[in-house]
Enzyme design. Structure first.
Site, mmCIF file in Angstrom:
data_model
loop_
_atom_site.group_PDB
_atom_site.id
_atom_site.type_symbol
_atom_site.label_atom_id
_atom_site.label_comp_id
_atom_site.label_asym_id
_atom_site.label_seq_id
_atom_site.Cartn_x
_atom_site.Cartn_y
_atom_site.Cartn_z
ATOM 1 N N ASP A 101 0.868 -1.164 0.000
ATOM 2 C CA ASP A 101 0.000 0.000 0.000
ATOM 3 C C ASP A 101 0.915 1.227 0.000
ATOM 4 O O ASP A 101 2.137 1.126 0.182
ATOM 5 C CB ASP A 101 -0.973 -0.005 1.189
ATOM 6 C CG ASP A 101 -2.197 0.869 0.894
ATOM 7 O OD1 ASP A 101 -2.156 1.669 -0.063
ATOM 8 O OD2 ASP A 101 -3.204 0.761 1.615
HETATM 9 C C1 BGC Z 1 -5.041 3.178 0.112
HETATM 10 C C2 BGC Z 1 -5.217 2.123 -0.952
HETATM 11 C C3 BGC Z 1 -5.086 2.732 -2.328
HETATM 12 C C4 BGC Z 1 -3.735 3.419 -2.418
HETATM 13 C C5 BGC Z 1 -3.459 4.028 -3.775
HETATM 14 C C6 BGC Z 1 -3.788 4.004 -0.102
HETATM 15 O O1 BGC Z 1 -3.741 5.094 0.746
HETATM 16 O O2 BGC Z 1 -5.015 2.567 1.384
HETATM 17 O O3 BGC Z 1 -6.456 1.490 -0.809
HETATM 18 O O4 BGC Z 1 -5.229 1.758 -3.304
HETATM 19 O O5 BGC Z 1 -3.671 4.441 -1.442
HETATM 20 O O6 BGC Z 1 -4.234 5.121 -4.044
#
Ligand code: BGC
Length: 742
Positions: A286
């Site tokens: 993530d």
């Molecule tokens: C979120 C994810 C997301 C990623 C990319 C993160 O902050 O937890 O769910 O896919 O950002 O945008």
């Protein structure tokens, strides 16, 4: 002049095609990828393991010069948040034509409930219990996103969530692992289709692995600690189902689990995901979760974080640049082997290969297709149907001789009151891709279009969250001079989704006060709740004669709610998450254990002094404008052996005066086992349409396989003994029978 490496790539593709023709597709792909990897420098390999965002701002894309330079030198494998065919093409051109190895980029984006056409929040759509609809929604989202040049969505989010304080309940399919697994698989099928190589499909990414939905106290990014039994029986199941459905990528979660943050968790990323489940795709972190291993306090610096992540089995670093800054040194120091790097690179390139990007890196990039597909009628028609099916009717009292809903279209005057009555932006809900408020049809617009002859007046009354009473007086006067009031209450889009945990999940701001003063006028009131989580609405439930839970329904919110209010669509949605009576009751979910002292009139039993144990509205609950009766629940045998099928049947009749759809639910309880078991577990459901007066027998088949759980020795088995079987309209309102497993 094409470079020698370019010609070499063509040669490899040709030999891969020959191998394909010889009937062994993997052999061809592997030969291609192995040769390619053998030509790459260590830096280029780690480049493939590196992903950066393009900070798309309102006016367009911005990619810092630095990232563009990195891209040219082959130190980037993926870009996310880069939108539109033209912009994606400009980046792909750099990767394919200006880097030494000409390896195409893969372009990611959070298509959570739509790219430009915004469908209902995932939690809302899950309440349809319509897996075909859900799969089609994902396929259309893929089609629209792919038309904008994207080939990878960071979805589905399949985290089971039983704590609605956590804002991200909005992104998932609710509290139940059986149902959540079916939704997870349907979405993977929808996004990826039968052929990942088609320019209409995108690579899916199941997230957030693992157990992110169980963060302590519902606080975002918090810790998770739970038994392995609970983890495997509840939280891991939807990810496993997504892997079985062929998902090509998995995202790590921000949380730690039993002390090990997911991004450094070898047990999760390698032992379970790859070795137990056979996952063949790649794992991406993530957003900066690798760097955050330092804050978690398990890595002294980012270099150690990169080491922990690669050892755990993490292939791609989202945005943190930890891998690119540290892996080459770690390899030179002998702490990471070349084979470990090659494996990660192979997994990433494999998905690029399956997406067809090596055949044609520009295959997603067609300006005409982009124009024809985005916000097309096909999209909005389906968004409307999905929105209708997502709505859950919570209450519909009979006032006089008729239920309050549906409303008559001949009504003379209507007051729409409340902060969400004419709000375009908040109807989009959290994580709404590149959806724009201007495309949303609000509740007020939806009502006006439905009944153009009626006098419809709108007063905001109060803002969503600020303490401003200045609109109360006008709201009251308009309410008093109207035949009926529609109260449009709920959350702002910013109040659910990521980083939107709430410690009190009641109606925000002054909305409860506004509702109470309107109810005190004595006018008939229909409350329409628009939110990304269950709200605690006990007082409203006591006083409002009708409540429609409309969630945040996206682009077509207004027409869908108007169809429900005026009876052009008979509500069929059923809750996939329990509605707590108050925040202190959280977590409350239908499959809780009985405990050693089940609640009773006796003082020393498991209960609260101030509220019942049951939720305000249980899992599976939802009303219709017609009435379904259940009868004759039976099993075809009173005993079965292991592996032997048991047929459970139940009769459903539409005893009301409208055609309707009912979701018939099957639950089971293992009465005595070597470990304590939930009071009920969902084991099946069927969504049936019945015309008025029509009757149908619904049958389910159970075998010992459906009765398995982790026993006291953590073996996944069914144990002989007595089982209760329940079928009904929700987790509480059921008929009961039983059988014995011998
Ligand atoms: C979120 C994810 C997301 C990623 C990319 C993160 O902050 O937890 O769910 O896919 O950002 O945008």
């Amino acid at each position: 002049m094409k470079s020698a490496a370019y010609i070499f790539t063509l040669f490899l593709l040709l030999s891969a095609a020959c191998a394909r023709n010889s009937g062994d597709p993997d052999a061809g792909m592997n030969r291609f990828l192995d040769s390619l990897i053998s030509q790459m420098t260590l830096e280029e390999k780690v480049g493939q393991m590196t992903q950066y965002t393009s900070n798309w701002v309102v006016t367009g894309p911005t990619l810092s010069d630095n990232v563009e330079e990195e891209l040219k030198s082959g130190r980037v494998g993926s870009i996310f948040n880069a939108l539109t065919v033209n912009y994606v093409r400009s980046l792909q051109k750099i990767a394919v034509e200006e880097t030494r190895m000409h390896i195409p980029l893969i372009f990611g984006f959070d298509v959570i409930h739509g790219y430009k056409t915004i469908f209902p929040l995932p939690l809302a759509e899950a309440c349809s219990w319509d897996l075909d609809l859900i799969e089609k929604t994902a396929a259309l989202q893929a089609k629209e996103a792919a038309a904008a040049g994207l080939n990878w969505t960071f979805n589905p989010m399949v985290d089971i969530a039983r704590d609605p304080r956590w804002g991200r309940v909005a992104e998932g399919a609710g509290e139940d692992p059986y149902y959540g697994s079916l939704v997870a698989a349907a979405k993977v099928r929808g996004y990826q289709g039968d052929d990942l190589g088609s320019p209409q499909t995108v690579l899916a990414c199941v997230k957030h692995f693992a157990a992110y939905g169980a963060v302590e106290a519902g606080r975002e990014y918090n810790s998770v600690d739970m038994s392995e039994r609970m983890l495997r029986e509840v939280y891991l199941r939807p990810y496993h189902a997504a892997v079985d459905a062929g998902v090509g990528s998995v995202m790590t979660s921000f949380n730690d689990l039993d002390g090990i943050p997911s991004t450094a968790n070898k047990w999760l990323m390698t032992d379970i995901l790859r070795n137990e489940w056979g996952f063949k795709g790649f794992v991406v972190t993530d957003y900066t979760s690798m760097n955050e291993l330092v804050n978690h306090g398990i890595a002294a610096d980012e270099k150690e974080a990169a080491l922990l992540a690669i050892k755990a089995g993490v292939d791609m670093d989202m945005q943190g640049a930890d891998y690119i800054h540290n892996l080459p040194d770690l390899v030179k120091e002998g702490k990471v082997s070349g084979t470990e790097i090659d494996k990660a690179v192979y997994r990433i390139l494999r998905e690029k290969y399956l997406l067809g990007l090596f055949d044609d890196p520009y295959r997603y990039l067609d300006n005409q297709r982009e124009k024809n597909t985005i916000r097309s009628k096909e999209m909005t028609d389906h968004a409307l149907q999905s929105a209708r099916e997502s709505v859950v009717l919570l209450k519909n009292d009979t006032v006089g001789r008729k239920p309050v809903l549906p409303l008559s279209k001949n009504i003379k005057s209507i007051a729409v009151i409340g902060p969400l009555g004419d709000d375009q932006a908040d109807m989009l809900g959290s994580w709404h891709g590149s959806g724009e408020a201007k495309d949303v049809v609000t509740l007020l617009q939806g009502i006006k279009e439905k009944i153009p002859e009626t006098k419809v007046r709108y007063v905001q009354g109060c803002p969503v969250a600020e303490n401003d009473r200045s609109g109360f007086a006008e709201a009251l006067s308009v309410a008093k001079s109207s035949d009926i009031v529609i109260l449009a209450l709920g959350e702002g889009a910013w109040q659910n989704g990521e980083a939107a945990s709430r410690s009190d999940i009641g109606l925000p701001g002054l909305q409860s006060e506004l509702a109470e003063s309107i109810l005190a006028t004595g006018k008939p009131v229909v409350a329409v709740i628009m939110a990304g989580r269950p709200l605690t609405i006990s007082r409203l439930a006591d006083h409002a004669p009708a409540i429609v839970n409309a969630w945040q329904l996206g682009t077509m919110a207004g027409p869908a709610i108007a169809d429900i209010l005026f009876g052009d669509y008979n509500p069929s949605g059923k809750l996939v998450i329990s509605f707590p009576r108050n925040t202190g009751q959280i977590p409350v979910y239908y499959s809780m254990k009985t405990t050693g002292r089940p609640a009773s009139g006796q003082k020393y039993t498991s209960k609260y002094l101030d509220i019942p144990n049951s939720p305000l509205y249980p899992f599976g609950y939802g009303l219709s404008y017609t009435r379904f009766t259940y009868s004759d629940l039976k099993t075809d045998k009173s005993e079965i052996g292991f592996g032997e099928p048991l047929t459970v049947s139940v009769n459903i009749k539409n005893a009301g005066d409208r055609d309707g759809v009912e979701v018939v639910q099957l639950y089971v309880r293992d009465v005595v086992a070597s470990v304590t078991r939930p009071a009920k577990e969902l084991k099946g459901f069927e969504r049936i349409a019945l015309k008025t007066g029509e009757e149908k027998t619904v049958t389910f088949t159970l075998t010992s396989d459906n009765l398995r759980f982790y026993d006291k020795d953590m073996k996944y088995v069914a144990e002989p003994g007595e089982f209760k079987v329940f079928a009904g309209r929700n987790a509480e309102d059921v008929l009961e029978t039983g059988f014995v497993l011998k």
